[in-house]
Scaffold this active site. Structure first.
Site, PDB file in Angstrom:
ATOM      1  N   GLU A 232      40.195  43.497  33.712  1.00 17.84           N
ATOM      2  CA  GLU A 232      41.332  42.604  33.551  1.00 17.84           C
ATOM      3  C   GLU A 232      41.852  42.473  32.123  1.00 17.84           C
ATOM      4  O   GLU A 232      43.041  42.276  31.927  1.00 17.84           O
ATOM      5  CB  GLU A 232      40.955  41.204  34.074  1.00 17.84           C
TER       6      GLU A 232
ATOM      7  N   SER B 213      10.410   3.530  82.628  1.00 18.45           N
ATOM      8  CA  SER B 213       9.123   2.978  82.179  1.00 18.45           C
ATOM      9  C   SER B 213       8.916   3.106  80.680  1.00 18.45           C
ATOM     10  O   SER B 213       7.999   2.488  80.128  1.00 18.45           O
ATOM     11  CB  SER B 213       7.975   3.670  82.917  1.00 18.45           C
TER      12      SER B 213
END
Length: 825
Positions: A90, A465
């Site tokens: 770049e 239960s």
């Protein structure tokens, strides 16, 4: 000669005028644009869009929420080779120019003229920073000129290292990856400092065109770009010829790696996301929040595995429902692969298409094009499903089960590949720390992608239960003892809250006469439970039960409460059982331990009510001032578990020896003697009752209770020791029978066992120690009274001091043929 001088003068004057005009234009443009340019000083405090990340208590990533995948890094964390690669690609003169590179602009123009393409670009890295952070992407002279001016300003305000750090964290690199660290994770599944030279060059090639040079979408062009960058690195003297040649030969190895999820807990992650979104709004998706949960990664993984295994085992017990679909042309491989690609995986269940069927094996096609052999051992279970209670005949050959073109589900296990099916049954599992309510594991269903409904927190069902210990605790707190006799006999109740006449019965439809309270609970006798509630009184019982955290609006104000007709969630049940596990204290479940912002500052820290029996709460500064060398932590005294996130134990011994803590203290809601008695009885559920299967864990510190509702619509097991409590539910989302052979002990308990085996693997046993005021005496098992001297069948029972039974005429009459229910409750 005069003409030449005149021409030269004209050209000189024209040139000077041109320069002056250019300077005036530039100056005019500068003064025109300068007031509208942003303040580059803002770059020092810039906040990059970073997703919300959710972690377990031991910092394992659970989930990411946010559009952009980004993990910002500091300049010092950028590998030198990558800096060289990005400069080669770049801006090779980055460390030399003032923000604008005249040579670079000229080089770009030359490349455009000579090759028709710009490879290195005309914009410097600084100009790209200006564009990425401050400007739009429109291609106009004004924007370009603004970019140049900003680049010059940035170079005046920031160092080169700061500029490069901003650049590598901002750039878009394809596949939702923003910044080089995210790109390394996405394309290679590793951090940026773990990549090879060739891989670093590949990432360095992405900023110019993330799609065109993407190694996943366009591997050939990506390879060309990578190799060009490597050659530039060599030409610039960044790498030697040998390193260049090695990197040049490296193949394109990039693959797509999703979020680097280390622990599967999607139901818990969604709970966290929803709570944080309500608290902080949509900024949670962009501001880099980190949420640390209370989940224990070992326990969560165990919960995931246990629930999936248990639900698939249920499916196998009830038969094979056939393929998900039948594809029309088994020879059309392209169509088969397309169908597989469209079919989602559900955890470990992956789709496959049957290509061919032999005597006792089948050839399968998997997604991606690989093939596998399904052996007879992996499918012989598949008797045809008829209904919840019936299956068809056992298969003799593979053709009895499969046919070419069948789209089925398979799962790879330690025993090999297994034929499976996506369960129609569902389940939930959650586990808590009894000390402070920290959620250690949470699984809200078979698979989150299949169903996002969280049954741990959203699914209210009757516990059956599984609810009885709360009623029995109320009885023990109100004069009953484990040896109290209650008549297990037919009875008809007139109750305005129920039907005009209610004739409850035991599951076995048998009646067992006078029964000790202990035996009634571990054998889960319904009629005894109803008689107990009737004797206590519904209103007092409701008041007692509500202390455990149950919603009063969902507790029925009638005798059916004794059989678990309330509507509760698994999390509510586990929270209630935590009071049994922690010896009588009320804790509240919590999942978020702390929340940090992107800089690590703590935005939220949980301060849960914590069990610390005998502690006094004091301010932090007081605790620190009073601390002595005799500091004792709760962990040392056995009241804490390792790694309690968000509620670190800070109990200390004061100078007087008194334990003090800065944490809120959990209130006691049940006295120690009652809790000891109910826990002692629930240990018998595992030793000799409906939870006997749990004996395979080889531990003596476990207690719990099964639960099954009418017509086997819901199956439950909740159990604990002093370090961990867990509840499991199994059932259908639309209630219907699980099958007449399915109970809490067959459908839910095996899941709980598998979970607890791994969750408690490294945890020593914690014996149940009786508190002051508890005595143990020998009793007659038939009458519940004191045993006669030398009685052979006498057993030991535990009582409160002052409640040890004595022989009486009433009790002696109770064992006769004529039973008076009023005398025996």
């Amino acid at each position: 000669m005069i003409k030449i001088k005149t021409l030269f003068s004209f050209l000189l004057i024209t040139g000077l005028i041109g320069v002056v005009l250019a300077v005036l234009i530039v100056a005019g443009g500068y003064f025109y644009l300068k007031p509208g340019l942003p303040d580059v000083e803002r770059l020092r405090d810039i906040q990059l869009q970073t997703p919300l990340r959710i972690y377990s208590q031991d910092a394992k990533l659970i989930a990411e929420f946010g559009e952009k995948r980004r993990t910002p890094i500091d300049y010092e964390q950028i590998p030198e080779r990558f800096i060289q690669a990005i400069l080669a690609a770049e801006d090779s003169r980055f460390f030399d120019h003032p923000g604008v590179d005249i040579k670079g602009l000229a080089r770009a123009a030359f490349q455009l003229v000579s090759t028709g393409r710009i490879q290195t670009g005309g914009s410097t890295i600084t100009m790209q920073v200006a564009k990425n952070y401050f400007l739009t992407r429109e291609r106009t002279f004004v924007r370009k000129f603004s970019e140049i001016l900003l680049a010059l300003q940035i170079e005046q305000e920031l160092t080169k290292e700061e500029i490069l750090e901003l650049y590598v964290n901002k750039i878009y690199l394809g596949n939702r990856a923003y910044g080089i660290q995210a790109a390394a994770n996405v394309y290679y599944g590793r951090d940026i400092d773990e990549l090879t030279l060739a891989e670093l060059a590949m990432i360095a090639g992405l900023p110019k065109a993330p799609s065109a040079f993407n190694p996943l979408a366009n591997p050939e062009r990506a390879l060309e770009r990578r190799n060009w960058i490597l050659s530039r690195m060599r030409d610039l003297g960044f790498i030697e010829e040998e390193a260049f040649e090695v990197a040049l030969q490296a193949p394109v190895s990039a693959e797509y790696y999703g979020s680097d999820i280390e622990l599967s807990a999607p139901y818990a992650a969604e709970m966290v996301r929803a709570e944080l979104q309500q608290q902080y709004g949509d900024r949670i998706y962009t501001d880099g929040f980190r949420a640390y949960t209370t989940l224990d990664s070992t326990q969560q993984a165990a919960a995931n595995q246990a629930l999936v295994d248990g639900l698939l085992a249920y499916e196998r017990r009830h038969g094979y429902r056939g393929p998900e679909k039948q594809l029309p042309d088994p020879a059309d491989r392209e169509a088969l692969l397309a169908a597989l690609a469209e079919t989602p995986n559900y955890g470990s269940l992956v789709p496959a298409v049957v290509l061919a069927v032999e005597e006792q094996q089948a050839q399968l096609l998997l997604a991606g094009g690989s093939e596998a052999l399904l052996a007879w051992e992996g499918m012989s279970w598949a008797r045809p499903y008829i209904d919840q209670n019936r299956r068809g005949p056992e298969p003799k050959t593979a053709a009895d089960i499969l046919a070419p073109g069948d789209l089925v589900r398979v799962r790879l296990t330690e025993e090999g590949m297994q034929l499976n099916q996506v369960p129609t049954v569902q389940g939930a599992l959650t586990a808590l720390s009894p000390r402070d309510g920290a959620i250690r594991a949470l699984v809200g269903g078979f698979n989150f992608a299949h169903s996002k409904f969280n049954r741990v927190t959203q699914g209210t069902r009757q516990p059956g239960s599984n609810f009885k210990p709360f009623i029995y605790s109320a009885a023990l707190a109100n004069g009953f003892t484990p040896a109290t006799l209650i008549n297990d006999a037919p009875v008809v109740f007139e109750d305005s809250q129920l039907e005009s006449q209610w004739r409850p019965e035991n599951y076995s439809r048998k009646f067992y006469g006078p029964t000790r309270l202990r035996e009634a609970l571990y054998k889960s006798r319904n009629l005894v439970s109803i008689r107990i509630l009737r004797r206590i009184g519904i209103r007092p019982a409701l008041g007692f039960v509500e202390q455990f955290g149950f919603d009063p609006a969902r507790l029925p104000a009638n005798l059916s409460l004794a059989l678990g007709s309330a509507d509760v969630t698994p999390l509510e049940l586990a929270t209630g059982y935590a009071t049994f596990a922690n010896q009588g204290f009320k804790v509240d479940p919590y999942l978020i331990a702390r929340v940090e912002d992107v800089d690590g500052s703590v935005l939220y820290q949980a301060e849960p009510a914590t069990v610390c029996d005998g502690c006094r709460r004091v301010p932090v500064e007081t605790t620190m001032a009073a601390a002595s060398e005799a500091t004792v932590s709760l962990a040392e005294s056995g009241e804490a578990t390792e790694g309690d996130a968000g509620a670190e134990t800070d109990a200390e011994a004061s100078a007087s020896g008194e334990l003090v803590t800065t944490l809120p203290l959990a209130p006691r809601i049940v006295d120690p003697q009652t809790v000891y008695l109910i826990n002692n009885i629930m240990q018998d559920v595992i030793k000799r009752g409906t939870g006997r299967k749990a004996k395979q864990l080889g531990r003596s510190d476990l207690a719990g209770k099964t639960g099954t509702t009418n017509d086997q619509k819901d199956a439950w097991f909740s159990g604990f020791n002093q370090n961990l409590v867990a509840s499991v539910w199994v059932g259908f989302d639309q209630p219907k029978s699980l099958g007449r052979r399915e109970f809490g002990s067959t459908a839910a308990l095996p899941i709980w066992i598998d979970f607890m085996e791994k969750a408690l693997a490294e945890t020593p046993e914690t014996p149940l120690i009786p508190p002051e005021g508890i005595v143990s005496v020998r009793i007659d098992p038939k009458t519940g009274l004191l045993a006669a001297p030398g009685q052979d069948d006498a057993i030991f029972e535990v009582f409160r001091e002052g409640e040890v039974p004595e022989k009486s005429a009433v009790a002696e009459a109770a064992v006769g043929e004529q039973i008076n229910p009023e005398q025996l409750f």
